[in-house]
Motif scaffolding. Structure first.
Motif, short mmCIF file in Angstrom:
data_model
loop_
_atom_site.label_atom_id
_atom_site.label_comp_id
_atom_site.label_asym_id
_atom_site.label_seq_id
_atom_site.Cartn_x
_atom_site.Cartn_y
_atom_site.Cartn_z
N THR A 1 -21.09 1.22 51.13
CA THR A 1 -19.88 0.76 50.45
C THR A 1 -20.10 -0.64 49.89
OG1 THR A 1 -19.03 0.01 52.60
CG2 THR A 1 -18.29 2.16 51.81
N TRP B 1 -14.57 6.84 54.00
CA TRP B 1 -14.61 5.37 53.98
C TRP B 1 -13.26 4.84 53.50
CZ3 TRP B 1 -16.92 8.39 50.30
CH2 TRP B 1 -16.62 8.13 48.95
N GLY C 1 -14.42 -2.11 50.02
CA GLY C 1 -14.93 -0.89 50.61
C GLY C 1 -15.52 -1.17 51.99
N PRO D 1 -17.54 3.18 56.44
CA PRO D 1 -18.00 4.55 56.17
C PRO D 1 -18.43 5.27 57.44
CG PRO D 1 -19.73 2.99 55.63
CD PRO D 1 -18.51 2.17 55.98
N CYS E 1 -13.67 -0.19 44.74
CA CYS E 1 -12.92 -0.62 45.93
C CYS E 1 -12.78 -2.14 45.98
CB CYS E 1 -13.62 -0.14 47.20
SG CYS E 1 -13.52 1.64 47.50
N THR F 1 -19.34 3.07 45.55
CA THR F 1 -19.93 3.58 46.79
C THR F 1 -21.19 4.35 46.41
OG1 THR F 1 -17.74 3.73 47.77
CG2 THR F 1 -19.51 4.96 48.85
#
Length: 292
Positions: free
Chosen positions: A254, A31, A17, A20, A14, A274
């Motif tokens: 994340t 997420w 990220g 979540p 990501c 993740t």
């Protein structure tokens, strides 16, 4: 620093990220990759993962009911229908300001949704923290640069947040019935050393689990601001935690490769992945958001 058993839930790197959350009724974690406008859906029992292209930056999701979700995006709030994945506009938020986007958010036990915004280039004081309460949005804290660590004590009487560049975690007295402030923010702790305060979540004992961006760890703080534990995360830029699993004892974390050049990414090969940490936590299920 504790090295707890850790696995990679998703090796999709990501860009950023974030956000979540976990639906205990379906054993599903969700997420976002804010930078790429993607929503990830992971059914934990089978480790099956789907990626949904949203067509816009988005950062947070709250469950409305078994059929619908509320998505916080760069231009406002959308109702997402699970059956056909349609996104229906619900309320605009800073839609007339192309310089900002959404960031950290979390639902209070009352169903009130705290929503953070920030400048796309982290411009100083360009964002704010809002509350969606009974279908209306109000401003709680203006002039925020990077809102993070929004979470709530188990009794709903205290809210937490940070403006990451200030390196301070604030505690705010709340009305437990509404999730709205009944006093001014007070300093709970000042972060020092490597990294910065990013996303947080509170467990069933009121402890605050904070992803320390830039330090490869999650820190656990008491309600009095004392650091109790530090758990290693196999990526430098850990961004946000969430309790997952039927007993909410595991921690999903994340991460991001944002602002990393080629050499930095080579030195941090799991940046953006993740993770699932066997944290032996006493987590809490996330409440549903109330729209009216």
């Amino acid at each position: 620093m504790e090295d707890v058993p850790t696995s990679v839930l998703s090796d999709h790197p990501c860009h950023l990220g974030e956000g979540p959350t976990y639906d205990v009724t379906t054993d599903t974690a969700w997420w976002f990759d804010i930078g790429e406008g993607k929503l990830f859906e992971a059914h934990l029992a089978g480790r099956s993962i789907r990626v949904h292209a949203l067509g816009r930056m988005a950062s947070a999701l709250a469950r409305i009911d078994a059929e619908r979700q509320l998505i916080v995006a760069e231009d406002g709030l959308y109702i997402r229908t699970l059956s056909d994945e349609t996104m229906t506009p619900f309320l605009p938020l800073e839609a007339d300001n192309p310089a900002t986007r959404s960031n950290d958010c979390r639902v209070h036990q009352s169903g009130t949704f705290w929503i953070g915004t920030m400048g796309r280039k982290a411009e100083p004081k360009a964002g704010a923290i809002y509350a969606l309460h009974r279908g209306k949005i109000s401003t709680l804290f203006p002039g925020i640069s990077i809102p993070n660590s929004i979470c709530f004590s188990p009794d709903g009487a205290t809210g937490y947040f940070t403006d990451t560049p200030r390196a301070v975690l604030y505690a705010v007295p709340l009305n437990p019935a509404t999730g709205l402030p009944r006093g001014e923010p007070e300093v709970l702790l000042r972060h020092t050393g490597i990294g910065g305060l990013d996303g947080s979540v509170c467990d069933a004992d009121g402890q605050i689990w904070n992803a320390c961006w830039g330090a490869s760890r999650v820190d656990v703080y008491s309600p009095q601001g004392e650091r109790l534990r530090s758990l290693h995360v196999p990526a430098k830029q850990a961004s946000c935690p969430a309790f997952v699993g039927p007993d909410l004892s595991r921690l999903l974390v994340t991460s991001a490769w944002q602002d990393m050049d080629a050499s930095a990414r080579a030195a941090d090969p799991q940046a953006g992945c993740t993770f699932l940490l066997q944290a032996s936590a006493r987590g809490r299920a996330e409440p549903d958001v109330k729209l009216a």
